[in-house]
Scaffold this motif. Structure first.
Motif, PDB file in Angstrom:
ATOM      1  N   GLY A 993       0.803  -1.221   0.000  1.00 38.36           N
ATOM      2  CA  GLY A 993       0.000   0.000   0.000  1.00 38.36           C
ATOM      3  C   GLY A 993       0.829   1.261   0.000  1.00 38.36           C
ATOM      4  O   GLY A 993       0.356   2.302  -0.446  1.00 38.36           O
ATOM      5  N   VAL A 994       2.030   1.204   0.542  1.00 40.32           N
ATOM      6  CA  VAL A 994       2.938   2.343   0.460  1.00 40.32           C
ATOM      7  C   VAL A 994       3.378   2.481  -1.000  1.00 40.32           C
ATOM      8  O   VAL A 994       3.471   1.500  -1.725  1.00 40.32           O
ATOM      9  CB  VAL A 994       4.146   2.137   1.390  1.00 40.32           C
ATOM     10  CG1 VAL A 994       5.082   3.330   1.334  1.00 40.32           C
ATOM     11  CG2 VAL A 994       3.671   1.904   2.805  1.00 40.32           C
ATOM     12  N   VAL A 995       3.612   3.709  -1.426  1.00 42.49           N
ATOM     13  CA  VAL A 995       4.004   3.931  -2.824  1.00 42.49           C
ATOM     14  C   VAL A 995       5.225   3.082  -3.151  1.00 42.49           C
ATOM     15  O   VAL A 995       6.253   3.178  -2.474  1.00 42.49           O
ATOM     16  CB  VAL A 995       4.313   5.428  -3.055  1.00 42.49           C
ATOM     17  CG1 VAL A 995       4.713   5.659  -4.503  1.00 42.49           C
ATOM     18  CG2 VAL A 995       3.108   6.266  -2.700  1.00 42.49           C
ATOM     19  N   PRO A 996       5.136   2.220  -4.150  1.00 44.37           N
ATOM     20  CA  PRO A 996       6.278   1.346  -4.467  1.00 44.37           C
ATOM     21  C   PRO A 996       7.463   2.160  -4.954  1.00 44.37           C
ATOM     22  O   PRO A 996       7.313   3.263  -5.489  1.00 44.37           O
ATOM     23  CB  PRO A 996       5.732   0.434  -5.573  1.00 44.37           C
ATOM     24  CG  PRO A 996       4.586   1.183  -6.162  1.00 44.37           C
ATOM     25  CD  PRO A 996       3.998   1.993  -5.057  1.00 44.37           C
ATOM     26  N   PRO A 997       8.669   1.634  -4.771  1.00 43.27           N
ATOM     27  CA  PRO A 997       9.864   2.393  -5.183  1.00 43.27           C
ATOM     28  C   PRO A 997       9.889   2.615  -6.687  1.00 43.27           C
ATOM     29  O   PRO A 997       9.540   1.733  -7.471  1.00 43.27           O
ATOM     30  CB  PRO A 997      11.031   1.515  -4.719  1.00 43.27           C
ATOM     31  CG  PRO A 997      10.448   0.150  -4.568  1.00 43.27           C
ATOM     32  CD  PRO A 997       9.033   0.339  -4.173  1.00 43.27           C
ATOM     33  N   HIS A 998      10.288   3.805  -7.054  1.00 46.87           N
ATOM     34  CA  HIS A 998      10.369   4.198  -8.459  1.00 46.87           C
ATOM     35  C   HIS A 998      11.827   4.483  -8.791  1.00 46.87           C
ATOM     36  O   HIS A 998      12.577   5.024  -7.977  1.00 46.87           O
ATOM     37  CB  HIS A 998       9.513   5.447  -8.702  1.00 46.87           C
ATOM     38  CG  HIS A 998       9.256   5.749 -10.149  1.00 46.87           C
ATOM     39  ND1 HIS A 998      10.205   6.294 -10.985  1.00 46.87           N
ATOM     40  CD2 HIS A 998       8.138   5.585 -10.908  1.00 46.87           C
ATOM     41  CE1 HIS A 998       9.688   6.463 -12.191  1.00 46.87           C
ATOM     42  NE2 HIS A 998       8.434   6.037 -12.175  1.00 46.87           N
ATOM     43  N   PHE A 999      12.250   4.121  -9.979  1.00 51.05           N
ATOM     44  CA  PHE A 999      13.654   4.261 -10.361  1.00 51.05           C
ATOM     45  C   PHE A 999      14.114   5.707 -10.220  1.00 51.05           C
ATOM     46  O   PHE A 999      15.168   5.986  -9.626  1.00 51.05           O
ATOM     47  CB  PHE A 999      13.850   3.767 -11.795  1.00 51.05           C
ATOM     48  CG  PHE A 999      15.265   3.868 -12.291  1.00 51.05           C
ATOM     49  CD1 PHE A 999      16.178   2.870 -12.019  1.00 51.05           C
ATOM     50  CD2 PHE A 999      15.687   4.959 -13.033  1.00 51.05           C
ATOM     51  CE1 PHE A 999      17.486   2.957 -12.474  1.00 51.05           C
ATOM     52  CE2 PHE A 999      16.985   5.063 -13.490  1.00 51.05           C
ATOM     53  CZ  PHE A 999      17.889   4.055 -13.212  1.00 51.05           C
ATOM     54  N   TYR A1000      13.335   6.641 -10.752  1.00 54.15           N
ATOM     55  CA  TYR A1000      13.747   8.041 -10.702  1.00 54.15           C
ATOM     56  C   TYR A1000      13.709   8.578  -9.273  1.00 54.15           C
ATOM     57  O   TYR A1000      14.531   9.416  -8.887  1.00 54.15           O
ATOM     58  CB  TYR A1000      12.859   8.895 -11.609  1.00 54.15           C
ATOM     59  CG  TYR A1000      13.115   8.663 -13.078  1.00 54.15           C
ATOM     60  CD1 TYR A1000      14.195   9.267 -13.717  1.00 54.15           C
ATOM     61  CD2 TYR A1000      12.296   7.842 -13.835  1.00 54.15           C
ATOM     62  CE1 TYR A1000      14.444   9.059 -15.066  1.00 54.15           C
ATOM     63  CE2 TYR A1000      12.529   7.626 -15.185  1.00 54.15           C
ATOM     64  CZ  TYR A1000      13.614   8.234 -15.790  1.00 54.15           C
ATOM     65  OH  TYR A1000      13.857   8.023 -17.117  1.00 54.15           O
ATOM     66  N   GLY A1001      12.755   8.079  -8.471  1.00 52.11           N
ATOM     67  CA  GLY A1001      12.705   8.505  -7.075  1.00 52.11           C
ATOM     68  C   GLY A1001      13.900   8.030  -6.279  1.00 52.11           C
ATOM     69  O   GLY A1001      14.464   8.776  -5.467  1.00 52.11           O
ATOM     70  N   GLU A1002      14.301   6.770  -6.489  1.00 47.48           N
ATOM     71  CA  GLU A1002      15.475   6.257  -5.783  1.00 47.48           C
ATOM     72  C   GLU A1002      16.744   6.949  -6.269  1.00 47.48           C
ATOM     73  O   GLU A1002      17.674   7.183  -5.490  1.00 47.48           O
ATOM     74  CB  GLU A1002      15.583   4.742  -6.009  1.00 47.48           C
ATOM     75  CG  GLU A1002      14.398   3.941  -5.502  1.00 47.48           C
ATOM     76  CD  GLU A1002      14.190   4.112  -4.014  1.00 47.48           C
ATOM     77  OE1 GLU A1002      15.167   4.002  -3.262  1.00 47.48           O
ATOM     78  OE2 GLU A1002      13.038   4.367  -3.601  1.00 47.48           O
ATOM     79  N   MET A1003      16.801   7.288  -7.545  1.00 48.76           N
ATOM     80  CA  MET A1003      17.974   7.969  -8.076  1.00 48.76           C
ATOM     81  C   MET A1003      18.144   9.343  -7.437  1.00 48.76           C
ATOM     82  O   MET A1003      19.272   9.784  -7.156  1.00 48.76           O
ATOM     83  CB  MET A1003      17.837   8.089  -9.600  1.00 48.76           C
ATOM     84  CG  MET A1003      18.991   8.833 -10.272  1.00 48.76           C
ATOM     85  SD  MET A1003      18.713   9.065 -12.033  1.00 48.76           S
ATOM     86  CE  MET A1003      18.860   7.382 -12.602  1.00 48.76           C
ATOM     87  N   ALA A1004      17.022  10.013  -7.188  1.00 49.88           N
ATOM     88  CA  ALA A1004      17.095  11.367  -6.652  1.00 49.88           C
ATOM     89  C   ALA A1004      17.480  11.406  -5.179  1.00 49.88           C
ATOM     90  O   ALA A1004      17.654  12.490  -4.621  1.00 49.88           O
ATOM     91  CB  ALA A1004      15.745  12.068  -6.853  1.00 49.88           C
ATOM     92  N   LYS A1005      17.628  10.256  -4.526  1.00 50.76           N
ATOM     93  CA  LYS A1005      17.979  10.237  -3.109  1.00 50.76           C
ATOM     94  C   LYS A1005      19.470  10.435  -2.876  1.00 50.76           C
ATOM     95  O   LYS A1005      19.896  10.650  -1.740  1.00 50.76           O
ATOM     96  CB  LYS A1005      17.530   8.902  -2.485  1.00 50.76           C
ATOM     97  CG  LYS A1005      16.025   8.770  -2.362  1.00 50.76           C
ATOM     98  CD  LYS A1005      15.638   7.446  -1.707  1.00 50.76           C
ATOM     99  CE  LYS A1005      14.129   7.333  -1.576  1.00 50.76           C
ATOM    100  NZ  LYS A1005      13.720   6.056  -0.957  1.00 50.76           N
ATOM    101  N   THR A1006      20.263  10.322  -3.930  1.00 50.22           N
ATOM    102  CA  THR A1006      21.711  10.513  -3.780  1.00 50.22           C
ATOM    103  C   THR A1006      22.167  11.685  -4.646  1.00 50.22           C
ATOM    104  O   THR A1006      21.548  12.014  -5.662  1.00 50.22           O
ATOM    105  CB  THR A1006      22.473   9.239  -4.195  1.00 50.22           C
ATOM    106  OG1 THR A1006      22.209   8.957  -5.574  1.00 50.22           O
ATOM    107  CG2 THR A1006      22.055   8.049  -3.355  1.00 50.22           C
TER     108      THR A1006
END
Length: 1309
Positions: A993-1006
């Motif tokens: 139910g939590v928003v699943p991880p997205h490639f661009y979202g994970e990329m923007a964390k670093t």
């Protein structure tokens, strides 16, 4: 299908007709015998032989078919079915040889004649099975094409000589007369053609459809049998291959045949079934080529309006067995060609079926109309405020219906709940100032409505409120402070170990439910619940349930809504006004009782329903005080026991009865337990028990396996305590050097256990017939307890030394090689403690690489539990788990990945796993979620970037995976919100139910990820696309891509490093513009979730606050990822529209009848559509048909065409349509269809034609005269309706005047 007729065997003859095998030839024999009569006379001898063999096999087949209809044993039935299958191959072989011989290609090899075979009149099932299962039996294309052309020629030749006397009875009775042998060749040839088409798909593309239709039109005539017409429709269905062929079929003169077939009664179920299958095939073919660019409802279904109205009449008839499939087909049609369905009145019927139709089709029809609402073009076919609101009628019109209406209301609430849990349904019902929403809420205000509890249950389900057991206590009016959790329930909570998210983590479902709470509270839900409380001062179950719902809504508002919005809901001013009303005592009682109940609910909620099951118990909890006291008592007992004097200790040993008897049932178990856990922990007392009293020797001998005392006890609950006692005894012995020495040298327990394992060791050679550790003993006796005792030894370094001394681990290694005893190795690894480095870890690693898949799965699962239970990251467990991702079994890999993903939620674990740098390229799709977690750390991103993973995946996400992501999210939301959601559904379990991880979202964390994203330029392209196509409403492909880009932008904006990208491109105002002005509700919903993602950071929440979108904050002031518009109407209100005016074809008007008789007949037929005067019209038609002067009208093609035109342009019920068609004595065949076509051209009115006043008056006067005459004498069937009446009709006024008589009273002169 509601008929017992085989859908693919419609052309077969009835079993009653198969009286002689010599008369019942198969498909192939009839066709081929006909083909060989005129060609290749030189090969007659060979062909006669082959035909004789084919006839023989057909007779064998028919006998086997009749045999199968008897009651047979399973073995006999399988044998007969095998013979039938063999027969199909034999007849097929003979058929090919006949065809080749007829073309001069003789085969000299012998033909086996003794094998049994499946053949006969209806080969499709058997032939299609063999065609699908054995490609070697497929015919050569040229041969098959020649056979098909020969069959078509045969059909053409058979259509000429058939003549049959026409009876004066109705066509329905004509069709029921057996057609004799005339139809047999037709059926055989048509089934033969179907067989060819099924086995050679390419032939369908080469055959001219128009030629096939012309060849089978004679088979559709009324004079033919029902099965002949069914076989013809079936053949047409198999000729269709694509939309072009369906369009070509639309040009053929088949409409009136289909209309007539659909109007037949249930005796013609086989024929009607094939017609409906033909229509469904056309719909399926038309729907296939529609790509994503197609707009909902903009396709073209090549079906005429007469066929649609005939099909609709079947769907409307409640007693028709084909009604369900017709309703479903209409629902599919409206999604493809909404204009066609609207012209034929199908939308009105589907709306009626949604509100009043069968319960089982409600969710399906609701989903259909929700899809229509999502597109601006198609929702224009619905009238706002009247059409879709019919789904609410069982709820809003429940007053006065009684308790019998309850079931209808429950099914309606499921449909309403389904609609309100979609963006289309919610925004549609919020139109016109939330009129539909308020109508649902206001039903709670009706005091005498007994079924309001059903509506309350709907709100509980709608808001996703789970009802625990203690709700019943609250509703019954009992105090919650007296309610205690059952022991089983408490144990269940402690046993469960699911991965829990942080308490403050909110889900996508919470975000949508927050909007639902806001909408319904804005519509007056709290006031309506308060009105329910005012009905009774003493309170009732219904009022307490309303109070419970109010408390839950207030609690939910506090959790998912911004503070200032939640405060307005929680203020409940009306309840406080009641409590403060000192003038009316009953109001004060009601208000104070409600506030007290809500307060009690909130105070006891945390005690009865903890939010996080695995959370550490609070220090100030009631249970903790009890546990703390119990621990103190136990510690005092142990201290007192260790200080026991000699005399007391000796008496305690004697009191246990261990020294007196070997019967353990006579032992004092409580005293034994106190001694072992108390005094024997003292080294002096233990030495005394071992050496002086010999107590320990007697006690341990009870646990010896070969004594068969402990090991033979049944595995029952009262005996489980002896296992715990044995573990406590070993713990006590290991705490003292004397106890260790006693176990090592003086006692036989460990030696005997090793010998028991040696009984199973294949390398030992001393096998026993009944070993101690047999499967039966482990599952049925306390033998399993020895593994727990060995696990107790493995918890201590001294115990591991003892196990090494007696070579237990060697035995374990050997046991791991046993293929049929996975229960042993699983028991070993479950109980061994791997905390201490040594052999236990080696045993676990050996189980992880066992040759048995089940053992590897169990060991992997156990390893995952160890990682989950450890408070700090443990390197060796992670290394072992990483080795499992290379397992050759995909199931083991997936389980290991699942545990790794769960463990990597902790940053320390993720850092350790990244440092190990595992290779995951071989995992494919299942490894992507874990690699996305790696990307969220600087070290992991650099590792993946150097491996080339980032560049490769970035291109894939840009072109493909973005679309896949949005599809998966929408599938999850639709399933989790559906009325029949299953918790263990694969899609529901895909993510929690939590928003699943997205490639661009994970990329923007670093920081490095943001740099790569900027260099690639993908985000600027996303921004340009959103600004260019944000308000797209037609192209479905662009809409889907827009959603995927919005999710990508939202995931980037949910990070601290990604939010500057949104600010630079000024994309947030564009998203807000789409959210408030997009004509597509689902796009607005996507923006709603995306804005929630952007509000996940404090800076993003501040930016959205400037645009009047307020974020929900945690008690600590941190954003939770939920965002609510303060201007609710601006977000949920769609722009209104003007309904589309559905008009018929102007060319469908006909010139008025010139003959008075025709005018009377057609007028009476038209009056049948009016339910008020239908009976009078029916009586008039019955009188007309009984008189000689009207017989010409009922046999006239032009009048018959006018009748067909009337039933094809107006709404008639199925029995009325059947009655109208049965009035005419004309036989529908190919010649009549040509005449009807000529009538259509000659009777069609010009576009500018206007009906004269005289014709209008004649029609009205006819109604008046007939009605008057019927009222004078309804029973006078011999009344003359001659020329005198005809002369009067042009001059007399109507007998019934539509204008009322008016008189002025009180102003007389």
């Amino acid at each position: 299908m509601p008929t017992s007729i085989d859908p693919e065997n419609s052309g077969t003859t009835h079993p009653a007709n198969v009286s002689s095998s010599s008369q019942s030839t198969g498909v192939e024999s009839a066709t081929l015998h006909h083909d060989t009569e005129g060609t290749n006379r030189d090969d007659d001898d060979q062909l006669d032989t082959l035909n004789a063999l084919l006839e023989r096999e057909n007779r064998i087949k028919e006998g086997a078919e009749r045999f199968l209809k008897l009651s047979l044993t399973e073995t006999m039935r399988l044998q007969v079915e095998s013979e039938l299958e063999m027969a199909a191959g034999e007849i097929e072989s003979l058929t090919r040889k006949i065809e080749l011989a007829s073309r001069g290609k003789r085969r000299k090899n012998g033909i086996p004649v003794n094998r049994r075979k499946f053949a006969g009149q209806a080969p499709p099932v058997g032939f299609r099975f063999r065609a699908d299962s054995d490609d070697r039996d497929r015919d050569d294309f040229r041969t098959a094409l020649a056979q098909a052309n020969a069959c078509i020629k045969s059909l053409n030749s058979l259509s000429r000589p058939i003549t049959s006397p026409i009876s004066a009875s109705s066509p329905s009775s004509i069709s029921s007369i057996p057609a004799g042998d005339n139809d047999r060749p037709r059926i055989d040839i048509m089934n033969r053609l179907v067989c060819i088409f099924q086995r050679n798909l390419r032939v369908r593309y080469e055959i001219n459809l128009a030629e096939v239709v012309q060849a089978i039109i004679p088979s559709l005539a009324d004079r033919c049998s029902m099965r002949c017409r069914a076989a013809a429709y079936r053949l047409i269905r198999h000729v269709l291959v694509d939309s072009d062929s369906a369009g070509e079929l639309h040009k053929q003169p088949l409409d009136w045949f289909i209309v007539k077939s659909l109007a037949r009664d249930n005796k013609h179920a086989v024929e009607r079934e094939q017609v409906i299958k033909l229509i469904r095939t056309i719909v399926d073919i038309v729907s296939e080529p529609r790509d994503r660019r197609g707009i909902t409802g903009t396709g073209m279904i090549p079906l005429s309006e007469p066929i649609m109205r005939a099909f609709l009449a079947v769907a409307e008839h409640a007693e028709d067995p084909f009604r369900p499939i017709c309703v479903q087909t209409l629902a599919e049609m409206v999604l493809i060609d909404i204009d066609l369905v609207a012209r034929s009145g199908g939308i009105r019927f589907l709306l009626h079926a949604l509100g009043e139709g069968p319960v089982e089709v409600g969710p399906m029809l609701a989903a259909t109309f929700l899809h229509i609402i999502d597109c601006p073009r198609t929702r224009a076919y619905l009238r706002l405020g009247t059409d879709l609101e019919i789904a609410l009628s069982p709820i809003t019109d429940a007053y006065g219906k009684g308790a019998d209406h309850a079931d209808r209301m429950r099914s309606c609430t499921k449909v309403v709940q389904l609609m309100l849990r979609t963006w289309s349904g919610l925004m549609y019902f919020c139109l016109e100032d939330q009129h539909a929403i308020k109508s649902i809420v206001n039903t709670l205000r009706i005091p005498s409505l007994e079924t309001r509890e059903i509506i309350l249950d709907m709100f509980f389900d709608l808001f996703n409120i789970k009802a625990p057991e203690w709700y019943k206590t609250f509703i019954d009016g009992r105090r919650l402070t007296m309610y205690r959790k059952p022991r089983a329930f408490a144990d269940q909570l402690t046993d469960q170990k699911p991965p829990e998210k942080a308490p403050g983590t909110l889900k996508l479902t919470d975000q949508y439910i927050a909007l639902l709470v806001l909408v319904f509270t804005d519509a007056g839900l709290i006031d309506a619940l308060t009105a329910m409380l005012e009905e009774c001062t003493t309170g009732s179950n219904l009022s307490r349930k309303a109070t419970l719902l109010m408390a839950e809504v207030m609690q939910m508002a506090n959790r998912v809504l911004p503070l200032n919005v939640a405060a307005k809901i929680q203020a409940v001013p009306r309840v406080f006004n009641l409590a403060a009303d000192y003038n009316r005592g009953e109001h004060r009682i009601i208000g104070t009782a409600a506030l007290s109940a809500i307060d009690s609910f909130n105070r006891n909620r945390l005690r009865l329903q903890p939010t996080v099951r695995n959370a550490r118990p609070r220090a100030n909890s009631t249970e903790d005080a009890v546990r703390r006291g119990q621990r103190q008592v136990e510690q005092v007992k142990i201290k007192m026991g260790m200080q026991m004097d000699d005399k007391t200790f000796q008496s305690s040993l004697i009191e246990t009865q261990v020294m007196m008897t070997k019967d353990n049932t006579k032992w004092n178990f409580e005293m034994l337990q106190e001694l072992i856990e108390g005094p024997l922990l003292n080294h002096k007392r233990l030495e005394e028990a071992i050496k002086v009293a010999r107590f320990m020797r007697r006690l341990l001998s009870f646990f010896h396996p070969f004594s068969h005392r402990f090991s033979d006890l049944p595995k029952k609950q009262p005996n489980i305590r002896w296992v715990r006692l044995g573990c406590s005894l070993l713990t006590t012995l290991l705490a003292s050097p004397d106890g260790i020495r006693f176990l090592a040298s003086e006692d036989e327990l460990l030696k005997q256990l090793v010998k028991c394992f040696a009984q199973l060791d294949p390398f030992n050679g001393t096998s026993e017939s009944d070993p101690i550790f047999s499967k039966f003993r482990i599952s049925e006796t306390l033998t399993y307890g020895y593994f727990e005792m060995l696990g107790t030894l493995s918890k201590h370094a001294e115990g591991i030394e003892l196990m090494e001394k007696f070579k237990f681990f060697t035995a374990f290694y050997h046991l791991s090689e046993l293929r049929d005893r996975e229960d042993l190795i699983t028991a070993v690894i479950t109980n061994l403690d791997c905390t201490i480095d040594g052999h236990p870890r080696i045993v676990l690693s050996k189980a992880l690489t066992s040759s048995d898949v089940r053992t590897r799965l169990y060991a992997t699962n156990h390893l995952g539990d160890l990682i989950r239970d450890s408070l700090t990251p443990v390197t060796w467990t992670l290394r072992l788990l990483l080795t499992q991702i290379y397992d050759p079994e995909p199931e083991v890999c997936e389980l290991a990945i699942q545990f790794l993903e769960e463990a990597c939620d902790a940053m320390e674990v993720l850092q350790l796993v990244v440092e190990m740098q595992p290779t995951m390229d071989h995992l494919g799709e299942i490894g992507h979620p874990l690699l996305l977690k790696f990307m969220s750390t600087p070290m992991g991103f650099r590792y993946l970037y150097s491996a080339g993973y980032i560049d490769r995946e970035m291109d894939m996400w840009f072109h493909e995976r973005n679309i896949y992501y949005v599809v998966q999210v929408e599938i999850f939301l639709s399933k989790v919100f559906s009325s029949d959601a299953v918790e263990d559904d694969e899609d529901v379990l895909a993510f929690d139910g939590v928003v699943p991880p997205h490639f661009y979202g994970e990329m923007a964390k670093t920081e490095l990820g943001c740099q790569v994203l900027s260099e690639k330029g993908h985000f600027s392209e996303f921004s340009h696309f959103i600004k260019q196509h944000g308000l797209e409403s037609e192209d479905l492909e662009l809409i889907l891509k827009l959603k995927s880009i919005l999710w990508a932008v939202g995931n980037v904006g949910a990070t601290e490093g990604g939010l500057p990208f949104l600010e630079e491109e000024e994309i947030i105002p564009a998203i807000l513009e789409i959210a408030e002005h997009s004509p597509i509700p689902s796009v607005r919903g996507t923006c709603f979730f995306v804005l929630g993602l952007i509000s996940s950071t404090s800076q993003g929440a501040e930016i959205l606050d400037d645009y009047r979108w307020e974020a929900t904050l945690s008690p600590l002031g941190l954003p939770t990822g939920l965002c609510i518009p303060l201007d609710l109407d601006k977000f949920i209100s769609l722009p209104t529209w003007n309904p589309v005016k559905v008009t018929g074809d102007c060319d469908s008007r006909l010139l008025p009848p010139t003959s008075h008789i025709e005018l009377e007949v057609i007028t009476a037929i038209e009056n049948l559509s009016n339910t008020v005067i239908a009976n009078a019209a029916s009586r008039s038609l019955a009188k007309m048909k009984s008189r000689p002067e009207y017989r010409s009208a009922f046999s006239s093609p032009s009048v018959f065409f006018r009748a067909l035109h009337t039933v094809s342009t107006q709404r008639y019920r199925l029995p009325v349509r059947r009655y109208i068609l049965d009035l005419f004595t004309t036989e529908l065949d190919g010649d009549l269809v040509l005449e009807l076509s000529e009538c259509a051209n000659s009777l069609r009115a010009p576009p500018m034609f206007k009906q004269s006043e005289a014709h209008i008056n004649r029609v009205v006067s006819m109604f008046g005269l007939k009605h008057a005459r019927a009222s004078e004498s309804d029973e006078d069937d011999d009344d003359d309706m001659g020329d005198d009446t005809n002369d009067m009709m042009n001059d007399r006024n109507p007998a019934i005047m539509l204008r009322p008589v008016s008189r002025i009273i009180g102003f007389d002169k």
